[in-house]
Design an enzyme around this catalytic site. Sequence first.
Site, mmCIF file in Angstrom:
data_model
loop_
_atom_site.group_PDB
_atom_site.id
_atom_site.type_symbol
_atom_site.label_atom_id
_atom_site.label_comp_id
_atom_site.label_asym_id
_atom_site.label_seq_id
_atom_site.Cartn_x
_atom_site.Cartn_y
_atom_site.Cartn_z
ATOM 1 N N CYS A 4 -7.707 -6.715 4.423
ATOM 2 C CA CYS A 4 -8.331 -6.137 3.246
ATOM 3 C C CYS A 4 -7.779 -6.854 2.035
ATOM 4 O O CYS A 4 -6.624 -7.292 2.043
ATOM 5 C CB CYS A 4 -7.967 -4.660 3.208
ATOM 6 S SG CYS A 4 -8.644 -3.795 1.824
ATOM 7 N N ARG A 48 -3.405 -3.358 5.879
ATOM 8 C CA ARG A 48 -3.659 -1.924 6.020
ATOM 9 C C ARG A 48 -3.463 -1.553 7.486
ATOM 10 O O ARG A 48 -4.404 -1.415 8.247
ATOM 11 C CB ARG A 48 -5.044 -1.572 5.491
ATOM 12 C CG ARG A 48 -5.105 -1.819 3.989
ATOM 13 C CD ARG A 48 -6.412 -1.454 3.377
ATOM 14 N NE ARG A 48 -6.538 -0.037 3.109
ATOM 15 C CZ ARG A 48 -7.561 0.485 2.446
ATOM 16 N NH1 ARG A 48 -8.518 -0.285 1.997
ATOM 17 N NH2 ARG A 48 -7.619 1.785 2.230
ATOM 18 N N ASP A 93 -5.976 3.931 -6.876
ATOM 19 C CA ASP A 93 -7.352 3.473 -7.117
ATOM 20 C C ASP A 93 -7.676 3.350 -8.610
ATOM 21 O O ASP A 93 -8.612 2.648 -8.979
ATOM 22 C CB ASP A 93 -8.356 4.440 -6.475
ATOM 23 C CG ASP A 93 -8.211 4.484 -4.981
ATOM 24 O OD1 ASP A 93 -9.073 3.969 -4.274
ATOM 25 O OD2 ASP A 93 -7.191 5.033 -4.516
ATOM 26 N N ARG A 122 -20.157 -0.155 -3.309
ATOM 27 C CA ARG A 122 -19.535 0.628 -2.233
ATOM 28 C C ARG A 122 -19.018 1.961 -2.771
ATOM 29 O O ARG A 122 -18.958 2.944 -2.043
ATOM 30 C CB ARG A 122 -18.357 -0.140 -1.607
ATOM 31 C CG ARG A 122 -18.763 -1.325 -0.767
ATOM 32 C CD ARG A 122 -17.543 -2.017 -0.203
ATOM 33 N NE ARG A 122 -16.702 -1.047 0.494
ATOM 34 C CZ ARG A 122 -15.418 -1.238 0.786
ATOM 35 N NH1 ARG A 122 -14.824 -2.355 0.458
ATOM 36 N NH2 ARG A 122 -14.734 -0.318 1.424
ATOM 37 N N ARG A 143 -12.839 0.421 6.364
ATOM 38 C CA ARG A 143 -11.710 0.947 7.112
ATOM 39 C C ARG A 143 -11.876 2.421 7.499
ATOM 40 O O ARG A 143 -11.416 2.851 8.554
ATOM 41 C CB ARG A 143 -10.476 0.746 6.246
ATOM 42 C CG ARG A 143 -9.204 0.958 6.942
ATOM 43 C CD ARG A 143 -8.096 0.772 5.954
ATOM 44 N NE ARG A 143 -6.978 1.576 6.363
ATOM 45 C CZ ARG A 143 -6.088 1.200 7.257
ATOM 46 N NH1 ARG A 143 -6.181 0.029 7.811
ATOM 47 N NH2 ARG A 143 -5.109 2.000 7.599
ATOM 48 N N LYS A 165 -16.598 9.998 -2.833
ATOM 49 C CA LYS A 165 -16.772 9.106 -1.681
ATOM 50 C C LYS A 165 -15.697 9.377 -0.629
ATOM 51 O O LYS A 165 -15.993 9.498 0.557
ATOM 52 C CB LYS A 165 -16.680 7.646 -2.142
ATOM 53 C CG LYS A 165 -16.559 6.653 -0.999
ATOM 54 C CD LYS A 165 -16.461 5.236 -1.484
ATOM 55 C CE LYS A 165 -15.081 4.788 -1.866
ATOM 56 N NZ LYS A 165 -14.155 4.538 -0.736
ATOM 57 N N ASN A 166 -14.442 9.475 -1.077
ATOM 58 C CA ASN A 166 -13.335 9.591 -0.118
ATOM 59 C C ASN A 166 -13.253 10.968 0.541
ATOM 60 O O ASN A 166 -12.460 11.169 1.459
ATOM 61 C CB ASN A 166 -12.002 9.242 -0.788
ATOM 62 C CG ASN A 166 -11.882 7.751 -1.061
ATOM 63 O OD1 ASN A 166 -12.734 6.972 -0.623
ATOM 64 N ND2 ASN A 166 -10.840 7.354 -1.769
HETATM 65 C C1 UD1 Z 1 -7.265 6.138 1.250
HETATM 66 C C2 UD1 Z 1 -8.433 5.950 0.320
HETATM 67 C C3 UD1 Z 1 -8.151 4.836 -0.671
HETATM 68 C C4 UD1 Z 1 -6.839 5.101 -1.402
HETATM 69 C C5 UD1 Z 1 -5.712 5.386 -0.418
HETATM 70 C C6 UD1 Z 1 -4.423 5.812 -1.102
HETATM 71 C C7 UD1 Z 1 -10.315 6.632 1.672
HETATM 72 C C8 UD1 Z 1 -11.551 6.235 2.396
HETATM 73 N N1 UD1 Z 1 -9.612 5.638 1.103
HETATM 74 O O1 UD1 Z 1 -7.107 4.937 1.994
HETATM 75 O O2 UD1 Z 1 -9.234 4.778 -1.607
HETATM 76 O O3 UD1 Z 1 -6.514 3.977 -2.189
HETATM 77 O O4 UD1 Z 1 -6.090 6.429 0.486
HETATM 78 O O5 UD1 Z 1 -4.639 6.917 -1.901
HETATM 79 O O6 UD1 Z 1 -9.988 7.795 1.574
HETATM 80 N N2 UD1 Z 1 -0.151 2.746 5.915
HETATM 81 C C9 UD1 Z 1 0.660 2.315 6.949
HETATM 82 N N3 UD1 Z 1 0.331 2.661 8.240
HETATM 83 C C10 UD1 Z 1 -0.768 3.419 8.523
HETATM 84 C C11 UD1 Z 1 -1.588 3.868 7.459
HETATM 85 C C12 UD1 Z 1 -1.254 3.515 6.155
HETATM 86 O O7 UD1 Z 1 1.639 1.621 6.720
HETATM 87 O O8 UD1 Z 1 -1.018 3.696 9.706
HETATM 88 C C13 UD1 Z 1 0.176 2.344 4.522
HETATM 89 C C14 UD1 Z 1 -0.910 1.447 3.931
HETATM 90 O O9 UD1 Z 1 -0.708 0.114 4.302
HETATM 91 C C15 UD1 Z 1 -0.730 1.676 2.449
HETATM 92 C C16 UD1 Z 1 -0.295 3.128 2.380
HETATM 93 O O10 UD1 Z 1 0.156 3.483 3.683
HETATM 94 O O11 UD1 Z 1 0.286 0.841 1.940
HETATM 95 C C17 UD1 Z 1 -1.398 4.082 1.943
HETATM 96 O O12 UD1 Z 1 -2.452 4.045 2.858
HETATM 97 P P1 UD1 Z 1 -3.338 5.339 3.191
HETATM 98 O O13 UD1 Z 1 -2.837 6.489 2.424
HETATM 99 O O14 UD1 Z 1 -3.450 5.441 4.660
HETATM 100 O O15 UD1 Z 1 -4.737 4.898 2.589
HETATM 101 P P2 UD1 Z 1 -6.150 4.920 3.280
HETATM 102 O O16 UD1 Z 1 -6.348 6.175 4.043
HETATM 103 O O17 UD1 Z 1 -6.408 3.616 3.963
#
Ligand code: UD1
Length: 415
Positions: free
Chosen positions: A116, A121, A303, A395, A92, A22-23
């Site tokens: 979330c 996030r 995850d 999902r 997201r 999915k990701n």
């Molecule tokens: C993706 C995955 C999700 C997985 C996560 C971490 C998808 C669709 N989803 O989510 O399943 O759990 O990676 O492996 O691929 N953060 C910030 N600022 C930002 C962006 C992120 O502070 O601008 C923080 C987030 O709050 C969180 C951490 O970074 O604490 C990890 O987030 P991120 O790696 O961005 O996860 P996603 O891309 O949302």
Amino acid sequence: MEHLSIKGGRRLTGSINVEGAKNAALPACVATLLTDEPVILHRIPQLRDVSTILATITSLGKRVTREGDRVEITHGETLKAEAEARYVKQMRASFLVLGPLLARLGHAVVPLPGGCTIGPRPIDLHLQGLKRLGATIEERVDSVAVSAEQLRGARIDLPYPSVGATEQLVMATTLAKGETWIENPAKEPEVADLIDLLRKMGAQIEVTPTAIRVVGTESIHGAEHTVIPDRLEAGTYLLAAAITGGEVEVKGVVPKHLRPLLAVLKEAGMMCFEGNDTIVLANTERPHPVQVSTAPHPGFPTDLQPPLVAMLSLARGKSVIEEMVFERRFGYTPSLKRMGAHIVLTDRTATITGVSTLWGAEVDAPDIRAGAALVLAGLAAQGFTRISQLEQIDRGYAKIEVKLSLLGAQIERER
Ligand code: UD1
């Protein structure tokens, strides 16, 4: 509303095929916004989140043809610069359209993804990165507007290796002028798969141990790509085998993507065998306790933390799990406790004292992976478990009740 009804206590045995990730599928669909030429994607899982991303790009002007796990994405109407809130609020990953739209059109407006259940996030890393590339950012009450006549390559130091920010910035910089270095990028296999697709689309991207270098090109073209297998789905079914004392083979996986989980499972006393594209897990005893901290890849994936905690609730002793990626990812533990698990939470740590029996209960699936954890607990519990808010599980898991039934579980989707 649909729910899952599980009669626990059956050992799972047999083989199952794993879907496409999915990701990896979600950013791959978004990447098609970078070109007007056709992109053909294979092994796209039939999941609610995939339907949402396909609806998002359709609303932006793409035409999507879906046949089984093959999706062809072509030019439909003129690309629109404004994404619709009804999609971005649902999921997201839809926010990833920001970078490609900006790179193609010079401006874009995308609604804020909102809160979330697994913690705040933020999108600051996405926006700071785009700013470094020369974009002007206007943060409105419920959306963000970005513009740049021409994105220009730059050095971007990510303070945290965010998966989404890395994907956003890699996509945007494929069409920037000059060279971009993204330092401290995410290294998840799904990020590597997106880079693989972008290269097939003509992007010039080089990956070093600490950075991603992108040399912008004038245009990106069509391509054909098969997304990687879903390590998180595979990991969930391996943990399902472990919690029921079963023996399960997951087929069509990349074993090295699952090494962080396999290391923990071995420490917990499970027998794991890796083939070329298969993993077999066999277990006859209660797990040994373990200590695990979640971390960006190649650390233990956040995850799989909820299904791991479900398994450890039946361990022989005390496990300590630290959640270092998302602040509020233990929201499902009150439900596990209602099923008899002994879990104490402090800040980012869950201390789980294994019990010998879990009991069936009526619970809700608060998010995708938490839902999976409750399914696993239900499979191992005495009596019946009823899981509502099934749309969360749908999902991220295709036909979960069908796959688990094939492995011998007593599980049904009911209205
Ligand atoms: C993706 C995955 C999700 C997985 C996560 C971490 C998808 C669709 N989803 O989510 O399943 O759990 O990676 O492996 O691929 N953060 C910030 N600022 C930002 C962006 C992120 O502070 O601008 C923080 C987030 O709050 C969180 C951490 O970074 O604490 C990890 O987030 P991120 O790696 O961005 O996860 P996603 O891309 O949302």
